[in-house]
Design a protein around this motif. Structure first.
Motif, short mmCIF file in Angstrom:
data_model
loop_
_atom_site.label_atom_id
_atom_site.label_comp_id
_atom_site.label_asym_id
_atom_site.label_seq_id
_atom_site.Cartn_x
_atom_site.Cartn_y
_atom_site.Cartn_z
N ILE A 1 5.57 1.98 -2.42
CA ILE A 1 5.22 0.98 -1.68
C ILE A 1 6.26 1.01 -0.92
CG2 ILE A 1 6.08 -1.82 -0.68
CD1 ILE A 1 4.83 -2.65 -2.72
N LYS A 2 8.09 1.79 -0.94
CA LYS A 2 8.86 2.19 0.29
C LYS A 2 8.16 3.16 0.57
CE LYS A 2 13.99 2.45 -0.11
NZ LYS A 2 14.00 1.25 1.39
N VAL A 3 7.83 4.79 0.58
CA VAL A 3 7.76 5.92 0.92
C VAL A 3 5.92 5.51 1.78
CG1 VAL A 3 6.48 7.90 0.53
CG2 VAL A 3 8.00 6.73 -0.86
N SER A 4 4.87 5.00 1.43
CA SER A 4 4.19 4.07 1.80
C SER A 4 4.74 3.51 3.24
CB SER A 4 3.13 4.12 1.61
OG SER A 4 3.75 2.83 0.63
N THR A 5 6.16 2.26 3.24
CA THR A 5 5.83 1.68 4.26
C THR A 5 6.41 3.10 5.04
OG1 THR A 5 5.90 0.53 3.33
CG2 THR A 5 6.91 0.08 5.27
N SER A 6 7.72 3.42 4.79
CA SER A 6 8.16 4.10 5.34
C SER A 6 7.48 5.53 7.05
CB SER A 6 9.61 4.92 4.69
OG SER A 6 9.21 6.02 4.22
N LEU A 7 6.69 5.69 5.82
CA LEU A 7 5.57 6.56 6.24
C LEU A 7 4.64 5.74 7.67
CD1 LEU A 7 3.89 8.61 3.30
CD2 LEU A 7 5.15 9.27 5.13
N ILE A 8 4.04 4.34 7.26
CA ILE A 8 3.75 3.76 8.02
C ILE A 8 4.59 3.33 9.83
CG2 ILE A 8 2.79 1.57 8.89
CD1 ILE A 8 1.77 1.19 5.73
N LYS A 9 6.19 3.11 8.73
CA LYS A 9 6.63 2.57 10.56
C LYS A 9 7.19 3.81 11.30
CE LYS A 9 9.37 -0.92 8.29
NZ LYS A 9 10.40 -1.87 7.94
N LYS A 10 7.10 5.31 10.37
CA LYS A 10 6.90 6.34 11.09
C LYS A 10 6.14 6.45 12.20
CE LYS A 10 7.89 11.37 10.64
NZ LYS A 10 8.12 12.62 9.41
N LYS A 11 4.62 6.42 11.37
CA LYS A 11 3.50 6.70 12.28
C LYS A 11 3.46 5.89 13.57
CE LYS A 11 -1.21 7.77 11.38
NZ LYS A 11 -2.63 7.77 10.23
N GLU A 12 3.79 4.37 12.98
CA GLU A 12 3.93 3.93 14.12
C GLU A 12 4.45 3.96 15.42
OE1 GLU A 12 4.55 0.23 12.73
OE2 GLU A 12 2.91 -0.16 11.72
#
Length: 127
Positions: free
Chosen positions: A87-98
């Motif tokens: 979840i931490k990795v996927s959340t950071s990837l989503i934030k980076k994409k945003e």
């Protein structure tokens, strides 16, 4: 009643939940295999060949297998940690994409507004 059930059962949230449960079950099996076949043997070696699953105490005619409980606790901790990391990795990837999308989207300059600003500045200069 059948129509309402059909609407409920075919909602996207219910289908997403069903897919999540199936994938979660498969993920649990993978993590249990990781714990049983890789991590716990290494822990056993570090503890001098101790196998948690064989730990038990006999009380009267009952056998209390507390080693199996310890194994289940270790399984849970590893699964919880794995889900946390995922979840931490996927959340950071989503934030980076945003953030990338926000950087790419520069506000479009409206020509009419630019002309009005120029006229305003010229009028200020004249006064």
């Amino acid at each position: 009643m059948m129509r309402e059930f059909k609407e409920f059962a075919l909602k996207g949230n219910v289908l997403d939940l069903a897919v999540g449960v199936v994938i979660g079950g498969a993920f649990g099996k993978i993590v249990s295999s990781l714990v049983d076949n890789i991590i716990m043997p290494l822990v056993g070696v570090l503890l001098g060949g101790l196998d948690f699953t064989s730990l038990s105490v006999v009380v009267g005619s009952a056998t209390i297998k507390y080693g199996v409980f310890i194994q289940s606790v270790v399984d849970f901790l590893i699964i919880a940690f794995s889900v946390f990391i995922f979840i931490k990795v996927s959340t950071s990837l989503i934030k980076k994409k945003e953030v990338e999308v926000e950087i790419e989207e520069e506000p479009e300059v409206n020509q009419v507004e630019e002309y009005l600003k120029e006229i305003r500045d010229l009028l200020k200069d004249q006064n």
